[in-house]
Structures are given as structure tokens and as C-alpha cells.
Design a protein around this motif. Structure first.
Motif, PDB file in Angstrom:
ATOM      1  N   ALA A 198       0.829  -1.210   0.000  1.00  0.00           N
ATOM      2  CA  ALA A 198       0.000   0.000   0.000  1.00  0.00           C
ATOM      3  C   ALA A 198       0.861   1.256   0.000  1.00  0.00           C
ATOM      4  CB  ALA A 198      -0.931  -0.005   1.208  1.00  0.00           C
ATOM      5  N   MET A 199       1.946   1.241   0.770  1.00  0.00           N
ATOM      6  CA  MET A 199       2.823   2.409   0.830  1.00  0.00           C
ATOM      7  C   MET A 199       3.556   2.621  -0.500  1.00  0.00           C
ATOM      8  SD  MET A 199       2.265   3.812   3.672  1.00  0.00           S
ATOM      9  CE  MET A 199       0.586   3.166   3.543  1.00  0.00           C
ATOM     10  N   GLN A 200       3.934   1.542  -1.154  1.00  0.00           N
ATOM     11  CA  GLN A 200       4.602   1.671  -2.454  1.00  0.00           C
ATOM     12  C   GLN A 200       3.662   2.278  -3.487  1.00  0.00           C
ATOM     13  OE1 GLN A 200       7.678   1.142  -3.389  1.00  0.00           O
ATOM     14  NE2 GLN A 200       8.619  -0.080  -1.764  1.00  0.00           N
ATOM     15  N   LEU A 201       2.426   1.832  -3.487  1.00  0.00           N
ATOM     16  CA  LEU A 201       1.451   2.375  -4.440  1.00  0.00           C
ATOM     17  C   LEU A 201       1.134   3.838  -4.137  1.00  0.00           C
ATOM     18  CD1 LEU A 201      -1.001  -0.671  -4.711  1.00  0.00           C
ATOM     19  CD2 LEU A 201       0.677   0.097  -6.412  1.00  0.00           C
ATOM     20  N   LEU A 202       1.008   4.164  -2.846  1.00  0.00           N
ATOM     21  CA  LEU A 202       0.772   5.552  -2.465  1.00  0.00           C
ATOM     22  C   LEU A 202       1.959   6.427  -2.866  1.00  0.00           C
ATOM     23  CD1 LEU A 202      -0.843   7.757  -1.023  1.00  0.00           C
ATOM     24  CD2 LEU A 202       0.194   6.994   1.139  1.00  0.00           C
ATOM     25  N   ASN A 203       3.165   5.921  -2.659  1.00  0.00           N
ATOM     26  CA  ASN A 203       4.371   6.672  -3.032  1.00  0.00           C
ATOM     27  C   ASN A 203       4.382   6.958  -4.535  1.00  0.00           C
ATOM     28  OD1 ASN A 203       6.950   7.872  -2.621  1.00  0.00           O
ATOM     29  ND2 ASN A 203       7.945   5.978  -3.264  1.00  0.00           N
TER      30      ASN A 203
ATOM     31  N   LEU B 158       7.420   6.781   6.481  1.00  0.00           N
ATOM     32  CA  LEU B 158       6.987   6.966   7.863  1.00  0.00           C
ATOM     33  C   LEU B 158       5.620   6.327   8.129  1.00  0.00           C
ATOM     34  CD1 LEU B 158       7.509   8.245  10.628  1.00  0.00           C
ATOM     35  CD2 LEU B 158       6.475  10.352   9.767  1.00  0.00           C
ATOM     36  N   LEU B 159       4.691   6.444   7.178  1.00  0.00           N
ATOM     37  CA  LEU B 159       3.337   5.944   7.389  1.00  0.00           C
ATOM     38  C   LEU B 159       3.287   4.427   7.573  1.00  0.00           C
ATOM     39  CD1 LEU B 159       1.118   8.019   4.913  1.00  0.00           C
ATOM     40  CD2 LEU B 159       1.168   8.138   7.415  1.00  0.00           C
ATOM     41  N   GLY B 160       4.088   3.696   6.815  1.00  0.00           N
ATOM     42  CA  GLY B 160       4.061   2.235   6.887  1.00  0.00           C
ATOM     43  C   GLY B 160       4.350   1.696   8.289  1.00  0.00           C
ATOM     44  N   PRO B 161       5.478   2.065   8.898  1.00  0.00           N
ATOM     45  CA  PRO B 161       5.762   1.589  10.258  1.00  0.00           C
ATOM     46  C   PRO B 161       4.742   2.050  11.297  1.00  0.00           C
ATOM     47  CG  PRO B 161       7.779   2.317   9.196  1.00  0.00           C
ATOM     48  CD  PRO B 161       6.656   2.721   8.297  1.00  0.00           C
ATOM     49  N   LEU B 162       4.171   3.259  11.123  1.00  0.00           N
ATOM     50  CA  LEU B 162       3.142   3.713  12.049  1.00  0.00           C
ATOM     51  C   LEU B 162       1.920   2.791  11.997  1.00  0.00           C
ATOM     52  CD1 LEU B 162       3.251   7.598  11.553  1.00  0.00           C
ATOM     53  CD2 LEU B 162       3.834   6.348  13.644  1.00  0.00           C
ATOM     54  N   LEU B 163       1.521   2.409  10.803  1.00  0.00           N
ATOM     55  CA  LEU B 163       0.370   1.512  10.648  1.00  0.00           C
ATOM     56  C   LEU B 163       0.686   0.129  11.211  1.00  0.00           C
ATOM     57  CD1 LEU B 163      -2.453   1.014   9.587  1.00  0.00           C
ATOM     58  CD2 LEU B 163      -1.487   0.593   7.321  1.00  0.00           C
TER      59      LEU B 163
END
Length: 506
Positions: free
Chosen positions: A159-164, A190-195
Motif C-alpha cells: 500500500a505504501m509503495q502504491l501511495l508513493n 513513515l506511514l508504513g511503520p506507524l500503521l
């Protein structure tokens, strides 16, 4: 079944990310130019070095989380987590200080012009700051991985890769230039580890990182284990990330950009192979915690066999179609990446052979040996790169990587792993390596014949169709000749969603 899902989602994430990178890279180069793309490659290599502040504790976390999950020791898990969290908070502060130092002086060291130096410093501050924050947060990915929820971690990463990618396209179209890459990458990193942190607390029973769990004796225990993984991490970063720095010391940024294209394809090939071994690593740790030596041996033998069945045809077909892929993807300006890619693919194949062997050694108390072996490989790689670039240019740097990988990872690590498990080299070759070789002959024959009839360089559709056909020939042959009867029964049962009457060894 969970391990199958973990492996499947690892490959799904990899394939989707690879497709995104395939379309995104030429778009980025077209928007920011070759020199700034070279700068971005250089930035990412330097930022990766900040990851060394982990000091190897991340690998220790994955090992301990897997073992504690296998034994059901929640108190031990919480003690290790709280202890590592305290250590990482201190390391994060130290990382920020190092970012400040490097951002101040690295522009001069790398001889960047004022404009390039400005973007370089901005990227170091933002991305380096995120690395510092993520040091403690990434502990909770280890919690999820150790409990067998790697599929969830893969979903977050995807999800983070697609958002990036979406943010990069949006910001580049808004004329943000290289800032688009810096801002979007910083945010999604930053968002990935927070999730993952939020999900770890929601899904893990009795999870706590209260300061009362902090244990000084655990610090010494963890440091004794992680120190050698720290050495191994330095080695891996040198192998994967130091080449652009070496190239910039001798050649212009445009040469860094050309090398980065070949290196990017090779790096994703490496990650393709590593998905499988990464998914098996917690299984090795859990098996060690439960005293299951038979499963560990099957990971070494059958894990390597199936891992190489993924790696070998992919590497071989990339080698065959390297020129067509580079020219169709990036154009004639990047033709110099073709020999670089082919040499690096040889290094990737050498690495793929030993991935499970290294995991078996590392998860069974021989992490010191792995660390020293990888350090030797990295040092040999670095020295040869500096020597060979002066004579052979970019190809010399790639050749150095190949020589170092084969010398240490094939000729040293594999024999040591076999010896540690009481398995002869002949048995390892017979059960893990030989079964994947014969299917390659009809696959390459198919690729050659199809390319003769319709040259792949005429279009990506031909590269894809020919490569897919050759890969299908490989896997059909592999299934018929190299998959054991009990493994076929197991696979067929899973596909039909009914209990198997026989099970594979691992």
C-alpha cells in the motif's frame, strides 16, 4: 497454510512494485533529467547507510519474536521489545546527529554543484529523520512477522509503495521536480511503520512495551547477538548501495544514472529471490525454539531447491533479454547498462544459492560466521570496485560484485551450512541444485527459437510473451521432473482445498 500465504503475498508485493517501478522510472527520468536521476540514486545510497544505526538489532528482534511465538513466552517477548525500544530511542537521537554531520559536509566530499548540493541536503534531512524515527517503530513489524503475519506486513508495504508512486506522479506533474521524490518517499516511509505499530498492538495478545519490562541483562544478550548482524548489515549495504558512491568518485553523475538502471533491475531480482527465504526465516527460528531439526534441514535442502527454481529461470531469461529490455525501457542513452546488468545477474544468482543456507546458520547460533563472511565479501567487492573501475569503467564495478559474491557466498557459506547440519556437499547439490538445472535447457531453447522468429527488441509485448512462454516451459518441466510425488499430492490438495493424504517434508 499461513506460510504459503506469506510467501504468496511476498511475491504479489514484489510483482506489483516491480511493475510500478517499470513504468515510473522512465517517467521520472523524463521529468527530472539524467543528472538529477543520478543524484536521486546517490541520495538513496547515502540514506541507506543511515540504516546501519540499527546495529543489527532488527534481525535479533525477528529471531526472538519467532522463538517466543513458538514457545508461547509472552513475558520474554515483552521484555525483549521494551529493552530494544529503549535502545532504539537512544540510537534514533544519535542518528539525527549523524544526519546533521553528513548533510553539512557530504556535498563537499562528493563535489556537488550548489543546486545539487541543496537538494542533496534537503533529502538527507527528511529521509534521514524518517530513518531515525523508524528505528523503534520497525520493531512492531518484527512482532507481526514473528507471529506469522508476514502477509499483513506485505500488505502494508504494498500500500505504501502504491501511495508513493501516486504521490510522485502527482507532484512531478505539478512541476515539483526532484522534491516530488523526496517528499513522497519521506511520507510513505513513515506511514508504513506507524500503521504496522497500530496493528501489532491490536492483534498481538498481551503485548506491552512498558518501561518496567526494560532489562539491562537483555541489552548485553541482544548486543552479543546483534553485533555480528550489524557487521553483516554493513556488508550488505556496501554490496547493494556503495557502488554509486564509488562511481561518483571516478565518473560523472550521468554514469551513476546508467549504472543505476542495471543495478535497479538486478536489485529487484535479488528481492524476488529473497522474498522466499525471508518467509522461511521465522519458520527456522520457530523450529529451533521447538527443537524441530528435521524442518530446519528441509529448509536448507527443499527451501534452496524451490528458491532456485524461482531464481534460475528469472535470472537466465533476464540475461537473455537484457539488451531488449534496457533499450526498450530507457533508450539508447542507457545502452551501457546492458553489460552491467548481465554481470550483476551473475552476482545475484550466486547470492540466491546461499540465502537459505545463511538463514539456517544465522538462526542457529552461527551469526558470527555469517557476519564475518559477508564482511569479507563486502571488503573484497569494495577493493575490486576501486581497482577495476579505473580500467573497465562501470563494467569493472559490476564485475567486482560478481567475483566477491561467488567467492564468499558460494564457496564459503554453503559448505559451512552443510557441515553444520551434517549434510554432504554432494547431497546438497543432488537435492537442492541439480533438480533446477535440466528444465533450463528447454526453456532457453524456447526463448531462442521465439526470438529468432520474432525479435524481442521489436517491442515489449514480444519480450513478455516470449519470456512468459519460456518460463512456462521451465516450470512445466520442473514440475514433471523435479517435484517429488508427495509434494505434487500436497500441492494438488491445496489447490483443490481438501486435506492431503501425503505431505512434503517441509
Amino acid at each position: 497454510m499461513r506460510w504459503i500465504i506469506n510467501i504468496a503475498t511476498s511475491y504479489l508485493r514484489f510483482v506489483v512494485v516491480m511493475v510500478v517501478v517499470f513504468f515510473l522510472t522512465p517517467f521520472i527520468v523524463g521529468k527530472i533529467g539524467v543528472d538529477q536521476f543520478g543524484l536521486w540514486s546517490l541520495i538513496f545510497s547515502v540514506v541507506a547507510l543511515f540504516g546501519l544505526m540499527d546495529l543489527g538489532f532488527a534481525t535479533a528482534a525477528n529471531k526472538y519474536m519467532g522463538e517466543f511465538h513458538g514457545s508461547g513466552d509472552h513475558a520474554g517477548r515483552n521484555e525483549v521489545l521494551a529493552t530494544l525500544l529503549g535502545v532504539y530511542l537512544g540510537l534514533g537521537i544519535l542518528c539525527i546527529a549523524i544526519v546533521a554531520l553528513v548533510s553539512t559536509f557530504a556535498g563537499d566530499w562528493l563535489d556537488l554543484d550548489p543546486t545539487m548540493r541543496h537538494w542533496f541536503q534537503l533529502a538527507l534531512w527528511l529521509l534521514g529523520g524518517v530513518v531515525a524515527i523508524n528505528l523503534p517503530l520497525n520493531l512492531f513489524k518484527a512482532v507481526l512477522n514473528g507471529s506469522g503475519r508476514m502477509a499483513l506486513v506485505n500488505g502494508i508495504d504494498l500500500a505504501m509503495q502504491l501511495l508513493n508512486a501516486a504521490l510522485i506522479v502527482t507532484l512531478l506533474n505539478a512541476d515539483y521536480g526532484i522534491r516530488a521524490l523526496i517528499y513522497s518517499t519521506s511520507l510513505t516511509m513513515l506511514l508504513g511503520p506507524l500503521l504496522a505499530t497500530a496493528l501489532a498492538f491490536a492483534l498481538t495478545p498481551r503485548l506491552s512495551v512498558s518501561p518496567r519490562w526494560f532489562s539491562r541483562p537483555r541489552v548485553r544478550e541482544l548486543l552479543g547477538f546483534s553485533f555480528y548482524f550489524f557487521i553483516a548489515n554493513i556488508a550488505v549495504l556496501i554490496i547493494l548501495r556503495i557502488d554509486p558512491v564509488v562511481i561518483k568518485a571516478f565518473l560523472p553523475l550521468s554514469a551513476v544514472a546508467v549504472y543505476a538502471i542495471g543495478a535497479k533491475i538486478a536489485e529487484y531480482t535479488y528481492y524476488l529471490n529473497k522474498q522466499f527465504s525471508n518467509a522461511l526465516m521465522p519458520l527456522v527460528a520457530q523450529s529451533r525454539g521447538g527443537g524441530d531439526d528435521a524442518t530446519i534441514d528441509r529448509v536448507l535442502l527443499d527451501g534452496t531447491r524451490f528458491g532456485m527454481a524461482i531464481a534460475l529461470p528469472f535470472v537466465a531469461l533476464l540475461f537473455f533479454y537484457a539488451e531488449a529490455i534496457i533499450l526498450l525501457w530507457m533508450g539508447e542513452d542507457f545502452a551501457g547498462a546492458v553489460p552491467v546488468l548481465r554481470l550483476l545477474l551473475g552476482a545475484i544468482l550466486s547470492t540466491a544459492v546461499q540465502l537459505n543456507a545463511a538463514n539456517v546458520l544465522a538462526m542457529n547460533g552461527q551469526h558470527k560466521f555469517i557476519a564475518l563472511a559477508m564482511a569479507a565479501s563486502a571488503l573484497l567487492n569494495l577493493v575490486l570496485s576501486v581497482v577495476l573501475i579505473q580500467e573497465y569503467g562501470l563494467n569493472g564495478v559490476a564485475l567486482a560484485t560478481l567475483i566477491a559474491a561467488f567467492t564468499v557466498e558460494v564457496l564459503v557459506i554453503i559448505p559451512r551450512a552443510c557441515w553444520s547440519r551434517g549434510i554432504s556437499l554432494w547431497r546438497f547439490f543432488r537435492e537442492a541444485i541439480w533438480p533446477v538445472l535440466p528444465p533450463l535447457a528447454p526453456a532457453l531453447a524456447a526463448a531462442y527459437g521465439l526470438d529468432y522468429l520474432q525479435p524481442a527488441v521489436d517491442g515489449f509485448q514480444w519480450v513478455f510473451l516470449q519470456g512468459a512462454t519460456a518460463a512456462l516451459v521451465y516450470y512445466l518441466t520442473f514440475y514433471l521432473t523435479s517435484v517429488r510425488a508427495e509434494e505434487r499430492i500436497f500441492i494438488a490438495a491445496k489447490l483443490k482445498r481438501r486435506p492431503a493424504t501425503a505431505h512434503p517434508s517441509a
